[in-house]
Write a protein that holds these residues in place. Structure first.
Motif, PDB file in Angstrom:
ATOM      1  N   GLU A  34       0.662  -1.348  -0.074  1.00 39.86           N
ATOM      2  CA  GLU A  34      -0.042   0.157   0.054  1.00 39.86           C
ATOM      3  C   GLU A  34       0.853   1.196   0.033  1.00 39.86           C
ATOM      4  OE1 GLU A  34      -1.950   1.314   3.316  1.00 39.86           O
ATOM      5  OE2 GLU A  34      -0.758   0.135   4.807  1.00 39.86           O
TER       6      GLU A  34
ATOM      7  N   THR B 269       0.411   4.299   1.658  1.00 40.18           N
ATOM      8  CA  THR B 269       0.112   5.264   2.710  1.00 40.18           C
ATOM      9  C   THR B 269       1.324   5.322   3.631  1.00 40.18           C
ATOM     10  OG1 THR B 269      -2.204   4.633   2.686  1.00 40.18           O
ATOM     11  CG2 THR B 269      -1.640   5.916   4.337  1.00 40.18           C
TER      12      THR B 269
ATOM     13  N   ARG C  99      -9.237  -9.510  -6.945  1.00 46.34           N
ATOM     14  CA  ARG C  99      -8.179  -9.792  -6.149  1.00 46.34           C
ATOM     15  C   ARG C  99      -7.073 -10.329  -6.753  1.00 46.34           C
ATOM     16  NH1 ARG C  99      -9.786  -6.184  -3.878  1.00 46.34           N
ATOM     17  NH2 ARG C  99     -10.087  -5.914  -1.447  1.00 46.34           N
TER      18      ARG C  99
ATOM     19  N   ASN D 111      -3.958   6.737  -5.206  1.00 46.04           N
ATOM     20  CA  ASN D 111      -3.954   7.315  -3.722  1.00 46.04           C
ATOM     21  C   ASN D 111      -3.940   8.964  -3.826  1.00 46.04           C
ATOM     22  OD1 ASN D 111      -2.511   5.216  -1.290  1.00 46.04           O
ATOM     23  ND2 ASN D 111      -2.394   4.561  -3.559  1.00 46.04           N
TER      24      ASN D 111
ATOM     25  N   ALA E 160     -14.952  -3.934  -2.701  1.00 40.97           N
ATOM     26  CA  ALA E 160     -14.800  -2.388  -2.822  1.00 40.97           C
ATOM     27  C   ALA E 160     -13.974  -2.121  -3.952  1.00 40.97           C
ATOM     28  CB  ALA E 160     -14.199  -2.013  -1.306  1.00 40.97           C
ATOM     29  N   ILE E 161     -14.408  -1.156  -4.195  1.00 41.05           N
ATOM     30  CA  ILE E 161     -13.847  -0.194  -5.700  1.00 41.05           C
ATOM     31  C   ILE E 161     -12.689   0.621  -5.026  1.00 41.05           C
ATOM     32  CG2 ILE E 161     -13.845   1.136  -7.640  1.00 41.05           C
ATOM     33  CD1 ILE E 161     -17.014   0.723  -7.219  1.00 41.05           C
TER      34      ILE E 161
HETATM   35  P1  HAM Z   1      -7.193  -1.009   0.834  1.00 44.73           P
HETATM   36  O1  HAM Z   1      -8.478  -0.866   1.323  1.00 44.73           O
HETATM   37  O2  HAM Z   1      -6.386  -1.949   1.327  1.00 44.73           O
HETATM   38  O3  HAM Z   1      -6.652   0.450   1.337  1.00 44.73           O
HETATM   39  O4  HAM Z   1      -7.053  -0.690  -0.720  1.00 44.73           O
HETATM   40  C1  HAM Z   1      -7.762   0.388  -1.365  1.00 44.73           C
HETATM   41  C2  HAM Z   1      -8.361  -0.495  -2.595  1.00 44.73           C
HETATM   42  O5  HAM Z   1      -7.272  -0.967  -3.411  1.00 44.73           O
HETATM   43  C3  HAM Z   1      -9.363  -1.730  -2.511  1.00 44.73           C
HETATM   44  O6  HAM Z   1     -10.446  -1.120  -2.324  1.00 44.73           O
HETATM   45  C4  HAM Z   1      -9.312  -2.386  -3.892  1.00 44.73           C
HETATM   46  O7  HAM Z   1      -9.816  -1.678  -4.768  1.00 44.73           O
HETATM   47  C5  HAM Z   1      -7.780  -2.419  -4.235  1.00 44.73           C
HETATM   48  N1  HAM Z   1      -7.139  -3.494  -3.882  1.00 44.73           N
HETATM   49  C6  HAM Z   1      -6.633  -3.766  -2.405  1.00 44.73           C
HETATM   50  N2  HAM Z   1      -6.099  -4.839  -2.551  1.00 44.73           N
HETATM   51  C7  HAM Z   1      -6.123  -5.293  -3.837  1.00 44.73           C
HETATM   52  C8  HAM Z   1      -5.685  -6.577  -4.495  1.00 44.73           C
HETATM   53  N3  HAM Z   1      -5.096  -7.611  -3.957  1.00 44.73           N
HETATM   54  N4  HAM Z   1      -6.104  -6.850  -5.855  1.00 44.73           N
HETATM   55  C9  HAM Z   1      -6.702  -5.824  -6.340  1.00 44.73           C
HETATM   56  N5  HAM Z   1      -7.257  -4.608  -5.798  1.00 44.73           N
HETATM   57  C10 HAM Z   1      -6.761  -4.410  -4.505  1.00 44.73           C
HETATM   58  C11 HAM Z   1      -5.341   0.801   1.452  1.00 44.73           C
HETATM   59  O8  HAM Z   1      -4.476   0.308   0.502  1.00 44.73           O
HETATM   60  C12 HAM Z   1      -5.055   2.446   1.900  1.00 44.73           C
HETATM   61  N6  HAM Z   1      -3.652   2.430   2.080  1.00 44.73           N
HETATM   62  C13 HAM Z   1      -5.777   3.316   0.969  1.00 44.73           C
HETATM   63  C14 HAM Z   1      -5.618   4.693   1.890  1.00 44.73           C
HETATM   64  C15 HAM Z   1      -5.007   5.764   1.224  1.00 44.73           C
HETATM   65  N7  HAM Z   1      -6.051   5.274   2.958  1.00 44.73           N
HETATM   66  C16 HAM Z   1      -5.579   6.475   3.228  1.00 44.73           C
HETATM   67  N8  HAM Z   1      -5.035   6.757   2.083  1.00 44.73           N
END
Ligand code: HAM
Length: 427
Positions: A81, A83, A119, A127, A294-295
Motif C-alpha cells: 500500500e 500510505t 483480487r 492514492n 470494494a472499488i
Molecule cells: P485498501 O482498502 O487496502 O486501502 O485498498 C484500497 C483499494 O485497493 C481496494 O478497495 C481495492 O480496490 C484495491 N485493492 C486492494 N488490494 C487489492 C488486490 N489484492 N487486488 C486488487 N485490488 C486491490 C489501502 O490500501 C489504503 N492505504 C488506502 C488509503 C490511502 N487510505 C488512506 N490513504
C-alpha cells in the motif's frame, strides 16, 4: 541449452497494448480528476523496509507481504500500500511544505493474496491524500475526488455509492452498547468482517471475543443497520458524545449535498476498514448491485505520520484499485473499444522515393504527427494493407511521377478520396 517455457506468476498481469490502453484510460481519468482538484503527483520506491508495514498497516496486510532479506541483510518488502510510504516521505519533508499538502500517486502495489475475482497479487492504486488539515472539509474533498474519479469514467449514482462511517462515532456507540475499552479493537475487526461472516459465526465472536450478551448483540446489530443519521440521533438522544460525532457527519453530508454529490453517499456503520491506522471518518465505494468487492477505501488517519517519526499531522485519503474498477467498467459497457491510430502512413512506390519519404516522415513527426512506413520494401498493395492495419487516417503515396512533379498523393482512408498535394505544403 534446452528451451524452457516461462509462465506468468499467478495473480500478475501482462499488459499487451489493448490491456495497456484500458489501464491508461483509467489512469488518465484518475490523473485528470486529481489535477482538477489541485493535487500534485508524487511517487516513491516500490521496495521499502519491512518495518514500515509491521504494526502500522495491521495484521491482514502484513500477512500478505512480499518480503525478503536483501543482499545487504536488510529486511525489505514490496509495497503493499502507499500510505506508509507517503507518511515516511512527509516525515522527512513536511516541515518545508505549506499545508494542507494535497498529493496523489498511482503506484503498483503487491499483496500475496489468494487470486480471485477483483483480487490479484499486483494492482495499480490511485492514492489521493490531504495532509495537515483536521477539519471535515478535507474529508469531504477527498471523498468527492473518489466519486468524481468514477464519474469521469462514465459511472453514475445508479452504479455505485460511497458507504460512510466514522470510527469515533462507532466507538461512542459501542461504549453505549457496553463494549469494554480493551475490547473495542476486537469489536472493530468483527464488524469489519460482518458482511462476509454467517450470522451465527459473527454472534459467536461477539460473545466469545467481545464479551457481549445476546441482548447486547441484538442492540448492536440494530444499531449497525441504521441507514440515517436521524435514526441514530433519535435512538441515542441522551448520549452527548454520540451527538457530537453525529454533528460532524451531518456537516460532512451537507457539504457533499452542496456539491451536488449527496446521491452518492450513504451511512453504513459496518464500514470499519481493515487497516490499523484509521482514526475518524472512513468510507468505501461499492457497486450498487453488490456484485463486486470494494472499488475504493479510505478515511482519516491522524496519527500515522507521528508513528513513522514525523510531525503529528492530521491526514485523510483513499486508495482506489484498477482491478475491481476495470470489472465494473466492463460490466457496464464503459470500456472504450481499442483502436490503433496513426495520422499518416507513407508509401514509397520504389526504392528511389525512400529518401524523400524518410524526410517527409521526419518533418511530419517533428510537427507532432504520428507517422509510420514499411520498414522493408514491399509492393504498394501490401503497404496499403499495413496502413489500414495500423489505423492510418491518411496515406501518402510517393511514386516516380509524383516525385518528378514535387507532389504526393494524399489518400483519405475513411472516404477513399485522393488528391495530389505539393510535398512542401504537407511538411
Ligand atoms: P485498501 O482498502 O487496502 O486501502 O485498498 C484500497 C483499494 O485497493 C481496494 O478497495 C481495492 O480496490 C484495491 N485493492 C486492494 N488490494 C487489492 C488486490 N489484492 N487486488 C486488487 N485490488 C486491490 C489501502 O490500501 C489504503 N492505504 C488506502 C488509503 C490511502 N487510505 C488512506 N490513504
Amino acid at each position: 541449452m534446452a528451451s524452457q517455457e516461462f509462465a506468468k506468476l499467478p495473480g500478475f498481469r501482462d499488459f499487451p497494448p489493448e490491456d495497456f490502453a484500458r489501464r491508461a484510460h483509467i489512469q488518465g481519468a484518475w490523473r485528470r480528476v486529481a489535477c482538477r482538484y489541485g493535487f500534485q503527483e508524487y511517487d516513491g520506491p516500490p521496495l521499502e523496509s519491512l518495518d514500515l508495514y509491521v504494526e502500522k498497516s495491521g495484521e491482514e496486510i502484513v500477512g500478505q507481504l512480499y518480503n525478503f532479506v536483501d543482499k545487504g541483510e536488510r529486511a525489505v518488502a514490496l509495497r503493499p500500500e502507499m500510505t506508509p510510504s507517503l507518511a515516511r516521505i512527509l516525515a522527512e519533508r513536511s516541515r518545508g511544505l505549506s499545508k494542507p499538502i494535497r498529493w496523489f500517486s498511482m503506484p503498483q502495489l503487491f499483496r500475496y493474496e489468494r487470486a480471485q475475482r477483483g483480487r490479484l497479487r499486483e494492482h495499480f492504486q490511485w492514492n489521493v491524500d490531504i495532509v495537515g488539515e483536521a477539519g471535515v472539509a478535507a474529508d469531504v474533498e477527498v471523498v468527492a475526488v473518489a466519486i468524481d474519479g468514477l464519474r469521469e469514467l462514465g459511472l453514475t449514482a445508479d452504479d455505485f455509492a460511497a458507504r460512510v462511517s466514522d470510527r469515533r462515532l462507532l466507538t461512542a456507540l459501542l461504549r453505549v452498547v457496553g463494549v469494554e475499552e480493551e475490547k473495542l479493537g476486537v469489536a472493530y475487526s468483527v464488524i469489519d468482517k460482518i458482511e462476509r461472516l454467517p450470522a451465527e459465526k459473527a454472534d459467536a465472536l461477539f460473545t466469545d471475543e467481545v464479551g457481549l450478551s445476546s441482548g447486547q448483540i441484538s442492540t448492536l446489530r440494530e444499531t449497525l443497520s441504521a441507514t440515517s443519521l436521524d435514526e441514530l440521533a433519535r435512538d441515542f438522544s441522551d448520549h452527548q458524545d454520540v451527538a457530537t460525532e453525529l454533528a460532524r457527519l451531518r456537516e460532512y453530508v451537507s457539504m457533499l449535498e452542496a456539491m451536488g454529490l449527496g446521491d452518492f453517499v450513504q451511512l453504513d456503520l459496518r464500514i470499519v476498514r481493515g487497516l490499523a491506522y484509521y482514526t475518524g471518518i472512513v468510507f468505501e465505494l461499492f457497486d450498487r448491485k453488490g456484485e463486486l468487492r470494494a472499488i475504493c477505501g479510505g478515511g482519516r488517519y491522524d496519527r500515522l505520520l507521528e508513528l513513522v517519526g514525523g510531525d503529528p499531522l492530521p491526514a485523510v485519503g483513499f486508495g482506489m484499485g484498477d482491478v475491481v474498477l476495470g470489472e465494473l467498467l466492463a460490466d457496464r459497457g464503459l470500456v472504450p473499444e481499442y483502436k490503433r491510430t496513426l495520422d499518416f502512413y507513407i508509401i514509397p512506390v520504389t526504392t528511389a522515393e525512400r529518401p524523400v519519404a524518410l524526410k517527409l516522415a521526419h518533418d511530419l513527426r517533428e510537427r507532432g504527427h504520428s507517422v509510420a512506413y514499411g520498414l522493408k520494401e514491399q509492393g504498394v498493395g501490401k503497404q496499403m494493407k499495413a496502413a489500414s492495419r495500423e489505423g492510418a487516417k491518411t496515406v501518402l503515396v510517393l511514386g516516380p511521377d509524383e516525385l518528378a512533379k514535387g507532389v504526393v498523393v494524399v489518400r483519405d482512408m475513411s472516404s477513399g478520396e485522393q488528391q495530389e498535394t505539393p510535398i512542401g505544403d504537407l511538411a
